[in-house]
Design a protein around this motif. Structure first.
Motif, PDB file in Angstrom:
ATOM      1  N   TYR A   1      -2.276  24.421   3.796  1.00 21.68           N
ATOM      2  CA  TYR A   1      -2.431  23.901   5.099  1.00 21.68           C
ATOM      3  C   TYR A   1      -3.123  22.481   5.072  1.00 21.68           C
ATOM      4  O   TYR A   1      -2.710  21.728   5.805  1.00 21.68           O
ATOM      5  N   TRP A   2      -4.018  22.246   4.234  1.00 23.69           N
ATOM      6  CA  TRP A   2      -4.472  20.715   3.780  1.00 23.69           C
ATOM      7  C   TRP A   2      -3.281  20.027   3.512  1.00 23.69           C
ATOM      8  O   TRP A   2      -3.088  18.700   4.073  1.00 23.69           O
ATOM      9  N   ALA A   3      -2.480  20.402   2.709  1.00 27.57           N
ATOM     10  CA  ALA A   3      -1.431  19.589   2.307  1.00 27.57           C
ATOM     11  C   ALA A   3      -0.522  19.237   3.108  1.00 27.57           C
ATOM     12  O   ALA A   3       0.113  17.883   3.044  1.00 27.57           O
ATOM     13  N   LEU A   4      -0.019  19.934   4.256  1.00 24.29           N
ATOM     14  CA  LEU A   4       0.778  19.826   5.175  1.00 24.29           C
ATOM     15  C   LEU A   4       0.260  18.658   6.122  1.00 24.29           C
ATOM     16  O   LEU A   4       1.079  18.136   6.771  1.00 24.29           O
ATOM     17  N   THR A   5      -1.022  18.568   6.262  1.00 25.75           N
ATOM     18  CA  THR A   5      -1.621  17.529   7.012  1.00 25.75           C
ATOM     19  C   THR A   5      -1.716  16.405   6.699  1.00 25.75           C
ATOM     20  O   THR A   5      -2.231  15.254   7.424  1.00 25.75           O
ATOM     21  N   ILE A   6      -1.405  16.027   5.425  1.00 21.41           N
ATOM     22  CA  ILE A   6      -1.577  14.589   4.715  1.00 21.41           C
ATOM     23  C   ILE A   6      -0.246  13.813   4.932  1.00 21.41           C
ATOM     24  O   ILE A   6       0.701  14.204   4.760  1.00 21.41           O
ATOM     25  N   THR A   7      -0.487  12.779   5.653  1.00 19.20           N
ATOM     26  CA  THR A   7       0.708  11.875   6.084  1.00 19.20           C
ATOM     27  C   THR A   7       0.132  10.364   5.613  1.00 19.20           C
ATOM     28  O   THR A   7      -0.650   9.938   6.227  1.00 19.20           O
ATOM     29  N   PRO A   8       0.645   9.758   4.559  1.00 15.60           N
ATOM     30  CA  PRO A   8       0.289   8.435   4.035  1.00 15.60           C
ATOM     31  C   PRO A   8       0.367   7.385   5.095  1.00 15.60           C
ATOM     32  O   PRO A   8       1.596   7.540   5.620  1.00 15.60           O
ATOM     33  N   THR A   9      -0.442   6.442   5.368  1.00 17.86           N
ATOM     34  CA  THR A   9      -0.284   5.470   6.425  1.00 17.86           C
ATOM     35  C   THR A   9       0.118   4.361   5.685  1.00 17.86           C
ATOM     36  O   THR A   9      -0.310   4.048   4.633  1.00 17.86           O
TER      37      THR A   9
ATOM     38  N   PRO B   1       0.809  -1.044   0.074  1.00 18.70           N
ATOM     39  CA  PRO B   1       0.091   0.039  -0.020  1.00 18.70           C
ATOM     40  C   PRO B   1       0.815   1.326   0.023  1.00 18.70           C
ATOM     41  O   PRO B   1       0.490   2.253  -0.525  1.00 18.70           O
ATOM     42  N   PHE B   2       2.020   1.199   0.652  1.00 13.99           N
ATOM     43  CA  PHE B   2       2.810   2.507   0.705  1.00 13.99           C
ATOM     44  C   PHE B   2       3.121   2.678  -0.671  1.00 13.99           C
ATOM     45  O   PHE B   2       3.465   3.910  -1.114  1.00 13.99           O
ATOM     46  N   ILE B   3       3.640   1.698  -1.496  1.00 12.24           N
ATOM     47  CA  ILE B   3       4.057   1.921  -2.990  1.00 12.24           C
ATOM     48  C   ILE B   3       3.017   2.452  -3.730  1.00 12.24           C
ATOM     49  O   ILE B   3       3.026   3.338  -4.374  1.00 12.24           O
ATOM     50  N   MET B   4       1.883   1.842  -3.622  1.00 12.85           N
ATOM     51  CA  MET B   4       0.558   2.368  -4.137  1.00 12.85           C
ATOM     52  C   MET B   4       0.548   3.882  -3.881  1.00 12.85           C
ATOM     53  O   MET B   4       0.002   4.532  -4.848  1.00 12.85           O
ATOM     54  N   GLN B   5       0.672   4.350  -2.597  1.00 18.62           N
ATOM     55  CA  GLN B   5       0.183   5.652  -2.168  1.00 18.62           C
ATOM     56  C   GLN B   5       1.240   6.718  -2.837  1.00 18.62           C
ATOM     57  O   GLN B   5       1.112   7.938  -3.300  1.00 18.62           O
ATOM     58  N   LEU B   6       2.506   6.046  -2.827  1.00 20.46           N
ATOM     59  CA  LEU B   6       3.754   6.759  -3.404  1.00 20.46           C
ATOM     60  C   LEU B   6       3.321   6.910  -4.855  1.00 20.46           C
ATOM     61  O   LEU B   6       3.721   8.130  -5.438  1.00 20.46           O
TER      62      LEU B   6
END
Length: 293
Positions: free
Chosen positions: A285-293, A117-122
Motif C-alpha cells: 500500500y505504501w509503495a502504491l502511494t509513492i509518486t516522484p515529483t 531531479p526526475f532523472i535522479m529520482q529515477l
C-alpha cells in the motif's frame, strides 16, 4: 561507479549550458528521445514476452550471457518482460497526457531543470528496486530442472542449484519464491522509509535550486547586467554548500508525516473493508502511494 557519476555530472552540466542558447531544440529533442526510448522499450519487452510465452527458439534472453545465474533466471521469465512492458506503456501514456495538457506552454520554457531531479529520482528508484530484490532473495530461492530428455541424468521437477552446470538439454530455472522470515519484512520496511526520504530530498533539492535561480533574477537591481551567468548552476552549488542539512531534515520531517498519514489510511482501509492482511500488504500500500515529483 566513479567514472559513471563523473560522466553523468558533466553531461548534465553540458545539458544546462546548452539550454541557455538552444532551449527549444533541447526540450523538443529530449521529448522525442524519451518517446523513442519508451516506445522501443515497450515493443522490445512485449516482443520478448511473446517469444518466451510461445517457446520460440531464438529469444534475446536465450542469447544473453550473464555471469549471475540468478539474474539470468529472472531474464528468462515471461512475467519479468510482461511487467516491464506494462510499466513502460503506463509511463508513456502518462507522459502523453502531460504533454497534451502542457503543449501550449512548452515553447515558453526557457529552462528544463525539472528533468534533472526526475532523472535522479529515477536512478534512485532503480537502485532501490535492486535493493528490494536482493533483500527478498536472502533466502535460497527454489530452482527446478526443466527441458530434460531421456538421455539426461536429470528429471524435470527435481531441485537444482543455478551455480551447478547441467548436462544435455536440462536447465535449472527459477520457479517461484520461498516464504521468507519475518525480519525480511522489517528490512523491506526500512528500505521503504529510505525511499520516501531520498525522493523527498531530491524533490526539495530541485525546488530550492529553482527558487535560488528565480531569486537571483528578481533581486537584481539592474537587469540583465546584475544577473550572473549560469544562475541554475550557481543556485545548485549554493543549495549543496549551504542548505544540504536543512533539506535533509525537512525531507525527513515530510517523510515521517507521510508515513504516519499513509499508515492511518491503510489501517482505516483494512478495518472498514478487509480486516485481514499483514506487513506485506502495508508495504504494498505504501509503495502504491509513492509518486516522484
Amino acid at each position: 561507479m566513479v567514472a559513471g557519476i563523473t560522466i553523468s555530472m558533466f553531461a548534465s552540466l553540458l545539458y544546462i549550458v546548452l539550454l541557455r542558447w538552444i532551449a527549444a531544440i533541447m526540450v523538443w529533442s529530449s521529448m522525442v528521445l524519451v518517446y523513442a526510448l519508451l516506445g522501443y522499450g515497450t515493443y522490445f519487452c512485449w516482443n520478448e514476452r511473446n517469444c518466451i510465452k510461445n517457446r520460440e527458439p531464438d529469444c534475446t534472453s536465450d542469447r544473453s550471457s550473464l555471469d549471475y545465474k540468478e539474474l539470468a533466471s529472472y531474464v528468462k521469465m515471461e512475467r519479468t518482460w510482461y511487467i516491464s512492458a506494462i510499466v513502460m506503456r503506463t509511463i508513456l501514456a502518462i507522459l502523453t497526457l502531460v504533454v497534451l495538457l502542457l503543449i501550449s506552454f512548452i515553447n515558453i520554457f526557457s529552462l528544463f531543470w525539472p528533468i534533472i531531479p526526475f532523472i535522479m529520482q529515477l536512478a534512485f528508484l532503480t537502485f532501490w528496486a535492486f535493493s528490494v530484490i536482493f533483500i527478498a532473495s536472502i533466502v535460497e530461492p527454489p530452482y527446478q530442472i526443466v527441458n530434460s530428455d531421456s538421455t539426461d541424468e536429470y528429471t524435470d521437477g527435481a531441485s537444482c542449484k543455478p551455480t551447478v552446470s547441467l548436462n544435455g538439454t536440462a536447465e535449472c530455472v527459477l520457479i517461484g519464491y520461498n516464504i521468507v522470515p519475518n525480519y525480511i519484512y522489517w528490512l523491506e520496511a526500512y528500505n521503504l522509509v529510505a525511499l520516501f526520504w531520498i525522493l523527498n530530498f531530491i524533490s526539495a533539492l530541485g525546488e530550492i535550486t529553482l527558487a535560488g535561480a528565480f531569486v537571483s533574477f528578481f533581486w537584481a537591481f539592474t537587469k540583465p547586467d546584475d544577473i550572473k551567468h549560469l544562475p541554475l548552476l550557481r543556485s545548485f552549488w549554493k543549495s549543496i554548500r549551504y542548505h544540504i542539512g536543512s533539506i535533509a531534515v525537512g525531507s525527513l520531517i515530510i517523510t515521517i508525516i507521510k508515513l504516519i498519514r499513509f499508515t492511518i489510511q491503510y489501517v482505516e482501509h483494512k478495518v472498514l473493508r478487509n480486516p485481514s492482511g499483514g506487513i506485506y500488504s502495508l508495504l504494498y500500500y505504501w509503495a502504491l502511494t509513492i509518486t516522484p515529483t
